[in-house]
Design a protein around this motif. Sequence first.
Motif, PDB file in Angstrom:
ATOM      1  N   MET A   1       3.331  29.349  27.137  1.00  9.72           N
ATOM      2  CA  MET A   1       2.851  28.351  26.184  1.00  9.72           C
ATOM      3  C   MET A   1       1.962  29.044  25.150  1.00  9.72           C
ATOM      4  N   GLU A   2       1.860  28.450  23.951  1.00  5.59           N
ATOM      5  CA  GLU A   2       1.037  29.056  22.906  1.00  5.59           C
ATOM      6  C   GLU A   2      -0.422  28.671  23.136  1.00  5.59           C
ATOM      7  N   ILE A   3      -1.348  29.632  22.853  1.00  9.33           N
ATOM      8  CA  ILE A   3      -2.773  29.295  22.907  1.00  9.33           C
ATOM      9  C   ILE A   3      -3.382  29.346  21.529  1.00  9.33           C
ATOM     10  N   GLY A   4      -2.695  29.846  20.509  1.00  9.03           N
ATOM     11  CA  GLY A   4      -3.189  29.859  19.122  1.00  9.03           C
ATOM     12  C   GLY A   4      -2.353  28.922  18.291  1.00  9.03           C
ATOM     13  N   TRP A   5      -2.992  28.229  17.366  1.00  3.77           N
ATOM     14  CA  TRP A   5      -2.219  27.327  16.483  1.00  3.77           C
ATOM     15  C   TRP A   5      -1.528  28.141  15.423  1.00  3.77           C
ATOM     16  N   MET A   6      -0.226  27.896  15.296  1.00  2.00           N
ATOM     17  CA  MET A   6       0.572  28.633  14.315  1.00  2.00           C
ATOM     18  C   MET A   6       0.637  27.826  13.049  1.00  2.00           C
ATOM     19  N   ARG A   7       0.247  28.482  11.950  1.00  2.00           N
ATOM     20  CA  ARG A   7       0.298  27.765  10.674  1.00  2.00           C
ATOM     21  C   ARG A   7       1.728  27.685  10.192  1.00  2.00           C
ATOM     22  N   ASN A   8       2.290  26.464  10.203  1.00  2.00           N
ATOM     23  CA  ASN A   8       3.653  26.279   9.728  1.00  2.00           C
ATOM     24  C   ASN A   8       3.618  25.827   8.279  1.00  2.00           C
ATOM     25  N   THR A 312      -1.664  34.797  11.208  1.00  2.00           N
ATOM     26  CA  THR A 312      -1.160  33.442  11.419  1.00  2.00           C
ATOM     27  C   THR A 312      -1.379  32.993  12.859  1.00  2.00           C
ATOM     28  N   VAL A 313      -0.967  33.795  13.808  1.00  2.00           N
ATOM     29  CA  VAL A 313      -1.106  33.466  15.231  1.00  2.00           C
ATOM     30  C   VAL A 313      -1.639  34.697  15.955  1.00  2.00           C
ATOM     31  N   LEU A 314      -2.776  34.529  16.655  1.00  3.12           N
ATOM     32  CA  LEU A 314      -3.394  35.658  17.356  1.00  3.12           C
ATOM     33  C   LEU A 314      -2.701  35.970  18.679  1.00  3.12           C
ATOM     34  N   SER A 315      -2.202  34.933  19.353  1.00  2.00           N
ATOM     35  CA  SER A 315      -1.617  35.157  20.680  1.00  2.00           C
ATOM     36  C   SER A 315      -0.625  34.044  20.992  1.00  2.00           C
ATOM     37  N   TYR A 316       0.234  34.344  21.952  1.00  2.00           N
ATOM     38  CA  TYR A 316       1.254  33.395  22.400  1.00  2.00           C
ATOM     39  C   TYR A 316       1.181  33.276  23.920  1.00  2.00           C
TER      40      TYR A 316
END
Length: 710
Positions: A1-8, A312-316
Motif C-alpha cells: 500500500m502507498e504511504i505517501g500521497w502521489m500528486r496526480n 512527487t512520492v517519497l515512498s510506496y
Amino acid sequence: MEIGWMRNQKQRQVLVFFVLLSMPAGVGAELGPYSIVEETERGSFVANLGKDLGLELTEMSTRGVRIISQGNKEHLQLAVQTGDLLINEKLDREELCGPTEPCVLHFQVLMEKPLEIFQAELRVTDINDHSPVFTEKEMLLKIPENSPLGNAFPLNNAVDLDVGSNNVQNYKISSNSHFRVLTQELRDGRKYPELVLDKELDREEKPELRLILTALDGGSPPRSGTAKVRIEIVDTNDNAPEFEQPIYKVQIPEDRPVGSLVVTVVARDLDSGVNGKISYTLFQPSDDMSKTLEVNPTTGEIRLRKQVDYETVLSYEVDIKATDGGGLSGKCTLLLQVVDVNDNPPEVTMSALTSPIPENSPETVVAVFSVSDPDSGNNGKTISSIQEDLPFLLKPSVKNFYTLTTKTALDREARAQYNITITVTDLGTPRLKTQLNITVLISDVNDNAPVFSQTSYTLLVPENNSPALHIGSVSATDRDSGTNAQVTYSLLPPQDPHLPLASLVSINADNGHLFALRSLDYEALQAFEFRVGATDRGSPALSSEALVRVVVVDDNDNSPFVLYPLQNGSAPCTELVPRVAEAGYLVTKVVAVDGDSGQNSWLSFQLLKATEPGLFSVWAHNGEVRTARQLSERDAAKHRLVVLVKDNGEPPLSATVTLHVLLVDGFSQPYLPLPEAAPDQAQADLLTIYLVIALASVSSLFLFSVLLFV
C-alpha cells in the motif's frame, strides 16, 4: 500500500506570494489560521483582514494591501472597500489536497507602503460529498470446503475520496449462515473487509454462495457503496503459499530507468501439483501503483513500469499476493523508498521588477524574486548571485525571497542600461543552476547643466552688413535626456550698461544662431562683447553661459583724407623753392590719413600731373615732394603739381591734392635742405607739427562720429 500521497493531475500545490519593492521590518508576521468548508459558494466571507491587520478602511487602499498567488488559480480575493477576505471560487478539498488532512492553503498578505508581509493559511474542511466505491463490482473467492472455522478471507476495500470520519468506516455483508465480515485497518489508515468463516462449508451441499458487501462512511447521514461477492467452494487444498519474508524493504534512486528490477519476491507452497503452483499479483493496488509497478506472475520479479519521482512520492507500500492453483493465498508487504537524486534545477520566480529606475537614487529596490528547488537535502539548498562588476546588491529576505537593490546612486550619463544575470545554483552533485536575465534601464534626472562647445567665441563680421545677417552660432549640449537635455539660448544682460546690445544682435532661442540687427560701422564700433546663456528644460532648470566677442571687420569704405596742404578752396598755399636747390631738395610733404584700418588704410602717393614733367617727384610711401634734378635759370618760375593719394583697399579709393611751387632767387623763409643736410630736419619737424595737429583734428572727428552712432 502507498504511504505517501502521489500528486496526480488533479492535485494542486497552492503557494501565494506577496512581494513589493522593499523589505521593512515586520516581514514574516502570521495571520489566522482561517477556515472554510469546501464547496462554499464564491464570494463567501472568510475573515475581515482589515480588522486582523489593525487597519482602517481608508488605509487598506492607501497602503496597497493585495493578494498575489502563483499559478493559474486565484482561490481568494480581497474586497479593499470592506477589508473582507472572500472565496474567489468553490474549493474542492479533494482536488486541492487529495487524502492529505488537514487541507491547508498557505498564502501571504502584503502591504506595499511601507512593505509588510504576513504569512497566513486557510484550512479547507471536508464535507461528506463522496460515496464509497469498490474498484471491482464483483469479487470471486475460492474457499476450500475444509477451511477451519474462524479463517479470515480478505476482500478488496472500497475507496472514498473524503477524509477523516467521512471516509470508509466499516463494512457489512448480506445475511447468510456461513460468514460474517470484520473491518480491518491498514498501516496507512485505510479500512478493508475480511470474511470470517462461522459455519463449516460443504461443497456437496452448496457449491456456491452469492453475497452483497456494503461499505459505509462515517458521514451524517452516511453514504454507502456495494459490491457483489461470489464464493466458490472448492475441494481441499490444505496448504496456502507462504512468503520467505513478510516484509520486503527496498530503496531505489529516482533516476532508475523504466523496466528496472526492484525486487524479486518468493513464496513457497507445500502442496503438489496444481495446488502447489503459485501465481503472483499486486494485492489491491491503487491506480497509480498499477501504473508504477508490475509483477511477473510466474517469477515474482517486480519491475518499474514508469520512472519514480522523489519530489512527487517519497515512498510506496503495496501488498503482494501469492495464490496457488487451489485458490489459497498468502501475502507479503513491499516497502519501497525512493532516494532523491539532484534532478531538478532551481526555480526562480520574479515577483516584481522596476525598470526604469531614476538615477541619483541610492539603495533603490529593483527586483524581488523567490527561489525554490523541489529536491531534498543539499540537492534542494540553493545559493544566488549576480555579476560582481555591477553596482547592485543581492540581499536575502524572508524565507526564500531575495531583493535586488542598487549599491549607490547610478549615473545615467555614464551608463543608461544594465543587463543583469541572476544565477541560482543548488548544492547537489552534480550542481544544477538556473539563470534569469533581466534588463534594468536608468531614467534621467536633470543633473547636468548645458555645456557650451567653447567657453568663449570670437565672431568676425564685415561692416556695412545688411540687417538680420547671420553672424555665427553658439552651441551647447546637455548630457541628460528628453526635456532635461532640450536647450534654450538667450542673451544675458550686458556687463557694460552703455552697450546697446538689444539693438545690435539677437539670438535664435532654439538653435543658438546669432544675427546682427543693424548695419555695423567699423569706424564707429570696432568690437563688442556679450554673454549668452543656455538653459535646459528640466525641473529645476540648469544653465551655463559663454562669452561672445564680435570683431567688426573693416571694409574699404573711406577715401584718403588730405590734411596738408589744406584744400579748403581758399587761396592756395605756395611752396617757395630756391633756384639753387640741388636734386632731392624737399619741397613739401603731402600729409593724408584714411579712416579704415589695415591695408585699407595703407596709403601710397603718386605725381599725377606737373607743369614741367621731370622737375619734381613724389616719394610713394611718405608723400614727400622733392626736386628730381638741380634747378636752373631756364626753369619756369611757377609750377602746378597734382598728387594722387591712394589706399591699398579692394577696390582702392583715392584723393588728389594740388600743389603750387614758386622758384625764387633769394629765400626769405627757412631753407629746406636735402634729407642729408641738417637744415632739412627743421622743415621735417615743422611738417611733423602740422601732422600732429591734423591727426588731432581727425581723432576729434572720429570721436564725434562714434557718439553719433551710439
